[in-house]
Design an enzyme around this catalytic site. Structure first.
Site, mmCIF file in Angstrom:
data_model
loop_
_atom_site.group_PDB
_atom_site.id
_atom_site.type_symbol
_atom_site.label_atom_id
_atom_site.label_comp_id
_atom_site.label_asym_id
_atom_site.label_seq_id
_atom_site.Cartn_x
_atom_site.Cartn_y
_atom_site.Cartn_z
ATOM 1 N N HIS A 145 36.418 -20.381 -67.396
ATOM 2 C CA HIS A 145 37.653 -21.163 -66.971
ATOM 3 C C HIS A 145 38.707 -20.211 -66.563
ATOM 4 O O HIS A 145 39.865 -20.681 -66.060
ATOM 5 C CB HIS A 145 37.960 -21.750 -68.426
ATOM 6 C CG HIS A 145 38.400 -20.858 -69.513
ATOM 7 N ND1 HIS A 145 37.763 -20.512 -70.549
ATOM 8 C CD2 HIS A 145 39.922 -20.162 -69.625
ATOM 9 C CE1 HIS A 145 38.407 -19.632 -71.326
ATOM 10 N NE2 HIS A 145 39.825 -19.519 -70.782
ATOM 11 N N ASP A 175 30.668 -21.380 -70.422
ATOM 12 C CA ASP A 175 32.158 -20.603 -69.993
ATOM 13 C C ASP A 175 31.550 -19.256 -69.475
ATOM 14 O O ASP A 175 32.501 -18.273 -69.959
ATOM 15 C CB ASP A 175 32.852 -20.847 -71.050
ATOM 16 C CG ASP A 175 34.314 -20.809 -70.754
ATOM 17 O OD1 ASP A 175 34.591 -20.702 -69.367
ATOM 18 O OD2 ASP A 175 35.158 -20.195 -71.517
ATOM 19 N N SER A 246 41.049 -13.929 -72.630
ATOM 20 C CA SER A 246 39.586 -14.638 -71.953
ATOM 21 C C SER A 246 39.094 -13.897 -71.244
ATOM 22 O O SER A 246 39.333 -13.333 -69.985
ATOM 23 C CB SER A 246 39.896 -16.043 -71.428
ATOM 24 O OG SER A 246 40.130 -16.932 -72.596
#
Length: 509
Positions: A145, A175, A246
């Site tokens: 993402h 992911d 992230s």
């Protein structure tokens, strides 16, 4: 010695120690706390900042995010924990003249401050995240993402060198993404074993929260195998992780990467003491496939499953609540051919116990398509072994890659919802008792973030009923990217509204 004398000597001893109490108090906690300095020196140089840009029309209003905030992180946060897209801010609150301001004081990729004409395309900052170098020749691992929908990916090293990266491949289901930069003799991380992680051990995260490069935070492992409704069981920690972290590494006290920081649980959008990391063992299996072929291949047996509750187990004579309850079997699929029936409880797959319903998709997905194995099911008070041949998951045949020059690459939907659709055959429409609707064929971008899947049926967009693919195209063409739209979706026997935020339409490449 009488009582009074003993009290006198005890008081005297205490007074004698008082001058040394501050030094003792300062020394004792320091001796019991871990020192992360050597660990950070070892791993830090291999952690990178990832910045993405997208080409958008400068004529449309831009989205509002705090400087340095990763839109990918925030979209994932709202999708995974609230079930809604990232909210839009009012016009004129995005910084100067409604434009996104450069993140972390950095430039915006050399686009000259977006001074293009009102009808031209310009490069806008799309997000910021983290990653880590896994090989000296420039392979970098991050979250899918973080690089989702990016037209350009920039990787910045700790020595301030910046490279334009190529997307090798990404896998939305786990992911995980791999990008490549053109460099050599790079510092790398050491990959650990997430199966050996123990609850309560100290761990460290390094990343770029809110665009603040090389930020180090520490905490402990709070839980293992935490299911959040996604494909993987996560490592839960109390390490401070915020938007921009992230894709960064979760590191143990030996300086080994044991996970990829991916999600947080929050009611405010900021860190609230719970964060989740993808186990590195699972991530590396995906990464190796992405590096080798640019895609991820997973097995399937074509069943819909649910939880086995204690009441269900008791009513079926099952000794304890375990396994996966089969609610539907796809006609002609591997399970159907093997003789699996709705109402069966799958207790084992390939000889390994299925403790909960969430275990089965991971076990089947990790099995190579074409493998002949067995499933053990509980039916009418007894267990039986059924031979089964694992098939390939259709939706996983084409993972997203960054090679836009490949002539065989399947075109991706570029409409504001990120969906391509097809007409529903008349016989299927009749069997489902539908008066209208279109069937979802491919999803990406906004549609992928809210969880739409191939095979879903779109019945309505806002107040507009969708009766054909032409109706769908007309409806999405007039969507306002500043407003969330409710899309009525049917999946199986369930129908619900899914709020979606259209993206700014981008020109065909």
């Amino acid at each position: 010695m009488n009582h009074s004398v003993r009290k006198f000597f005890a008081a005297a001893a205490l007074l004698a120690c008082l001058p040394f109490m501050p030094e003792l108090a300062a020394a004792m906690p320091a001796a019991s706390l871990p020192d992360f300095t050597d660990l950070v020196d070892k791993v830090g140089p291999a952690v990178v900042n990832i910045r993405t840009t997208a080409h958008v029309s400068s004529a449309g209003p831009q989205r509002a995010l705090p400087p340095g905030t990763d839109e990918g992180d925030m979209s994932e946060f709202f999708r995974r924990f609230f079930g809604i897209p990232l909210p839009q801010a009012p016009n004129g609150q995005n910084g100067q003249n409604g434009q996104n301001t450069p993140r972390g004081g950095q430039n915006d990729g050399g686009n000259g401050g977006n001074q293009d004409g009102p009808d031209s395309d310009s490069e806008q900052n799309a997000g910021v995240g983290s990653g880590f170098i896994v090989s000296q020749d420039g392979y970098v691992m991050t979250n899918a993402h973080v690089v989702d929908d990016a037209d350009t990916i920039y990787v910045t090293l700790t020595d301030k060198r910046e490279f334009k990266a190529k997307l090798i491949g990404s896998d939305d289901r786990t992911d995980v993404a791999i990008v490549k930069i053109n460099a050599s003799n790079l510092p790398t991380v050491t990959i650990g074993d997430s199966n050996k992680v123990r609850v309560g051990e100290w761990v460290v995260a390094i990343g770029s929260p809110f665009g603040l490069d090389n930020t180090v935070t520490a905490g402990i492992v709070s839980a293992k195998g935490r299911d959040t409704g996604d494909y993987l069981p996560f490592i839960q920690t109390d390490v401070a992780v915020n938007p921009g972290n992230s894709g960064g590494p979760l590191i143990d006290m030996q300086g080994q990467v044991i996970g990829i920081n991916s999600q947080i649980y929050s009611r405010t959008g900021g860190f609230m003491g719970i964060s989740f990391a993808i186990p590195i063992d699972e991530a590396m299996r995906v990464a190796e496939q992405l590096k080798a072929t640019g895609r991820v291949v997973r097995g399937r047996i074509a069943v819909a499953i649910g939880q086995v509750t204690k009441d269900v187990a008791d009513s079926l004579g099952l000794p304890k609540a375990e396994g996966a309850l089969v609610s539907n079997v796809e006609s002609g699929g591997p399970a159907d051919k093997a003789g699996v029936q709705p109402g069966d409880i799958i207790l084992k797959f390939n000889g390994a116990p299925v403790d909960t319903d969430t275990d089965l998709p991971r076990m089947v997905g990790d099995t190579k398509p074409g493998t002949r194995t067995t499933v053990t099911v509980w039916r009418k008070g007894q267990s039986m072994d059924l031979p089964i041949t694992v098939a390939e998951t259709p939706s996983e045949k084409t993972a997203k890659t960054g090679d836009h020059e490949a002539p065989s690459a399947k075109p991706q939907p570029r409409n504001p919802l990120g969906v391509t659709v097809s007409e529903i055959p008349a016989d299927q429409r009749k069997s489902l008792k539908l008066k209208g609707g279109v069937q979802v064929e491919t999803v990406e971008g906004p549609a992928a973030r809210v969880g739409l899947q191939k095979g879903d049926i779109i019945l309505r967009i806002g107040d507009t009923d969708i009766g054909s693919a032409k109706d769908f195209q007309q409806a999405v063409a007039h969507l306002d990217p500043q407003k969330t739209v409710a899309v009525l979706v049917r999946r199986g026997e369930n129908t619900q509204f899914v709020p979606m935020r259209p993206r700014v339409a981008m020109a065909q490449k």
